[in-house]
Design a protein around this motif. Structure first.
Motif, PDB file in Angstrom:
ATOM      1  N   LEU A 185       0.971  -1.192   0.068  1.00 42.10           N
ATOM      2  CA  LEU A 185       0.208   0.107  -0.078  1.00 42.10           C
ATOM      3  C   LEU A 185       0.776   1.271  -0.283  1.00 42.10           C
ATOM      4  N   ILE A 186       1.887   1.275   0.795  1.00 47.40           N
ATOM      5  CA  ILE A 186       2.812   2.397   0.869  1.00 47.40           C
ATOM      6  C   ILE A 186       3.383   2.714  -0.401  1.00 47.40           C
ATOM      7  N   LEU A 187       3.908   1.901  -1.251  1.00 48.03           N
ATOM      8  CA  LEU A 187       4.543   2.115  -2.398  1.00 48.03           C
ATOM      9  C   LEU A 187       3.850   2.545  -3.523  1.00 48.03           C
ATOM     10  N   THR A 191      -3.467   5.550   1.469  1.00 51.46           N
ATOM     11  CA  THR A 191      -3.682   6.647   2.451  1.00 51.46           C
ATOM     12  C   THR A 191      -3.216   5.734   3.729  1.00 51.46           C
ATOM     13  N   LEU A 192      -2.818   6.661   4.707  1.00 52.54           N
ATOM     14  CA  LEU A 192      -2.686   6.012   6.157  1.00 52.54           C
ATOM     15  C   LEU A 192      -3.830   5.315   6.567  1.00 52.54           C
ATOM     16  N   PRO A 233      15.260   4.014   4.177  1.00 56.30           N
ATOM     17  CA  PRO A 233      15.574   4.751   3.215  1.00 56.30           C
ATOM     18  C   PRO A 233      14.406   4.523   1.830  1.00 56.30           C
ATOM     19  N   VAL A 234      13.867   3.460   1.806  1.00 53.04           N
ATOM     20  CA  VAL A 234      12.645   3.088   0.832  1.00 53.04           C
ATOM     21  C   VAL A 234      11.430   4.297   1.247  1.00 53.04           C
ATOM     22  N   CYS A 235      11.017   4.163   2.570  1.00 50.80           N
ATOM     23  CA  CYS A 235       9.957   4.939   2.879  1.00 50.80           C
ATOM     24  C   CYS A 235      10.250   6.492   3.023  1.00 50.80           C
ATOM     25  N   LEU A 236      11.555   6.711   3.551  1.00 49.24           N
ATOM     26  CA  LEU A 236      11.983   8.338   3.568  1.00 49.24           C
ATOM     27  C   LEU A 236      11.962   8.892   2.157  1.00 49.24           C
ATOM     28  N   THR A 237      12.345   7.939   1.124  1.00 47.09           N
ATOM     29  CA  THR A 237      12.486   8.631  -0.154  1.00 47.09           C
ATOM     30  C   THR A 237      10.910   8.765  -0.666  1.00 47.09           C
ATOM     31  N   GLN A 238      10.188   7.684  -0.470  1.00 51.44           N
ATOM     32  CA  GLN A 238       8.713   7.715  -0.879  1.00 51.44           C
ATOM     33  C   GLN A 238       8.084   8.903  -0.508  1.00 51.44           C
ATOM     34  N   TYR A 239       8.129   9.509   0.648  1.00 55.38           N
ATOM     35  CA  TYR A 239       7.397  10.534   1.299  1.00 55.38           C
ATOM     36  C   TYR A 239       8.183  11.811   1.638  1.00 55.38           C
TER      37      TYR A 239
END
Length: 390
Positions: A185-187, A191-192, A233-239
């Motif tokens: 869902l994140i990628l 929504t949260l 890093p994957v999530c920090l980059t995504q958001y």
């Protein structure tokens, strides 16, 4: 050297403070075998089986495996995983991947997996692939889920002459599993609220699978929670583009995403307590992956890490050295000189150095509830086993 009394167990940890300590690290073991379920945090090579892949596996390419194995093994790290360190600590060989189509012979299966078997597959989710396909969030790497692994496990047990005796002497590790359910869902920018609605469903399914394992004869289990995904890093980059300064903690991690990970872990702990009350004869340990990892971000120098704790060692640039279009293993990606100075290996998974520290914390009992030592004594008392000095 056998211990004279089964009521007292001495755990001798010889992990050194250095992340580069040798493979001789050990701990007196309580079990004859380990059975593992999960995703890429525990996969020791199942994803290399072509029939399990929906797309090419990055972990089949260099520089994966460079630190310990000196070649790619299907592990999503530069070396060993938490499951590898746990196996070594108990004096057991590294777990072999199950590889379903290659293990149809029952006699061969017994010989190959007498000390452990690994059903974990990189990319696996708790809920089924079909579920995510319906909502347009299916994984691009595999269609394997926890349900698939449970069916493999049933087939595996059917080939054993005395499966319950095997399981009485086995440590079963359930995951980590569930992280990919949220990653899907994140990628894809869900929504949260959508993510939070999924948590009770995921945790409930993990719980029902644990109960199925208990009915099959499992008596000792380690169930990990999720890592602090807000530090990856994957999530920090995504958001990165949609976040403001208020979204980050003092270490640079996304606060709201870490709170989401804690929400999953809170519900998982409640589910485990519910199951303990239903099955008081079963030993269930909760492994606090979140806090075992978080301490590295909070005090990186204490654990030997450099100043790029939120960047990946292997990647293709950007603020966090993560590029979803050119991930580690791709021609465009480059690798740092010393992975032991990094927490993140490829932006999604951790380095061997980080996994070693987490395994050490778990084995010492600091981040397991109950502790390994308490469960070991309980297991010996119930099965009247003998612990040997490896």
């Amino acid at each position: 050297m056998a211990l004279a009394s089964a009521s007292v167990v001495f755990f001798i940890l010889v992990f050194t403070p250095s992340p580069s300590a040798s493979a001789s690290d050990s701990i007196f073991g309580c079990y004859n075998s380990i059975v593992s379920f999960g995703d890429s945090l525990a996969d020791t090579g199942n994803i290399l089986v072509p029939s399990l892949q929906r797309s090419p596996c990055a972990a089949a390419n260099p520089p994966y495996g460079r630190t310990f194995f000196h070649r790619p093994t299907g592990r999503f790290s530069d070396g060993r995983l938490i499951i590898d360190f746990i196996a070594q600590s108990m004096g057991l060989p590294l777990l072999k991947p199950y590889v379903p189509e290659a293990n149809d012979d029952a006699a061969q299966r017994r010989r190959s997996f007498s000390t452990g078997v690994n059903f974990a597959v990189s990319g696996a989710s708790a809920l089924s692939y079909e579920f995510y396909k319906k909502i347009g969030c299916q994984d691009s790497l595999t269609n394997v889920s926890l349900g698939t692994q449970l069916e493999w496990f049933r087939s595996f047990l059917a080939g054993l002459p005395d499966s319950r005796k095997y399981l009485e002497r086995s440590l079963v590790i359930m995951g980590e599993i569930g992280g990919n359910d949220y990653n899907h869902l994140i990628l894809q920018g869900r929504t949260l609220d959508e993510q939070q609605m999924l948590v009770p469903v995921v945790v409930s399914y993990i719980g029902s699978t644990i109960q199925e394992l208990i009915k099959l004869g499992v008596v000792t289990m380690l169930v990990p929670g999720n890592f602090p995904s807000g530090c990856l890093p994957v999530c920090l980059t995504q958001y990165q583009k949609s976040s403001t300064a208020e979204d980050y903690d003092r270490h640079g991690c996304l606060t709201w995403l870490n709170e989401f990970s804690q929400y999953h872990n809170q519900l998982l702990r409640k589910e485990l307590q519910r199951i303990r009350e239903l099955y008081p004869h079963v030993n269930i340990m909760y492994a606090d992956y979140y806090n075992a990892a978080m301490r590295m971000y909070q005090s990186p120098k204490q654990f030997g890490f450099g100043n790029r704790i939120l960047s990946s060692c292997c990647g293709a640039g950007g603020l966090y050295n993560f590029n979803a279009s050119a991930q580690c293993g791709a021609p465009q990606a480059t690798c740092c000189d010393d992975p032991s100075k990094y927490i993140s290996w490829d932006g999604i998974h951790l380095t061997e150095a980080a996994y070693r520290l987490i395994a050490q914390a778990l084995l010492q009992g600091t981040y397991t509830n109950p502790s390994f030592s308490d469960i070991c004594i309980s297991s010996i008392s119930k099965t009247r086993g003998i612990i040997s000095d490896f």
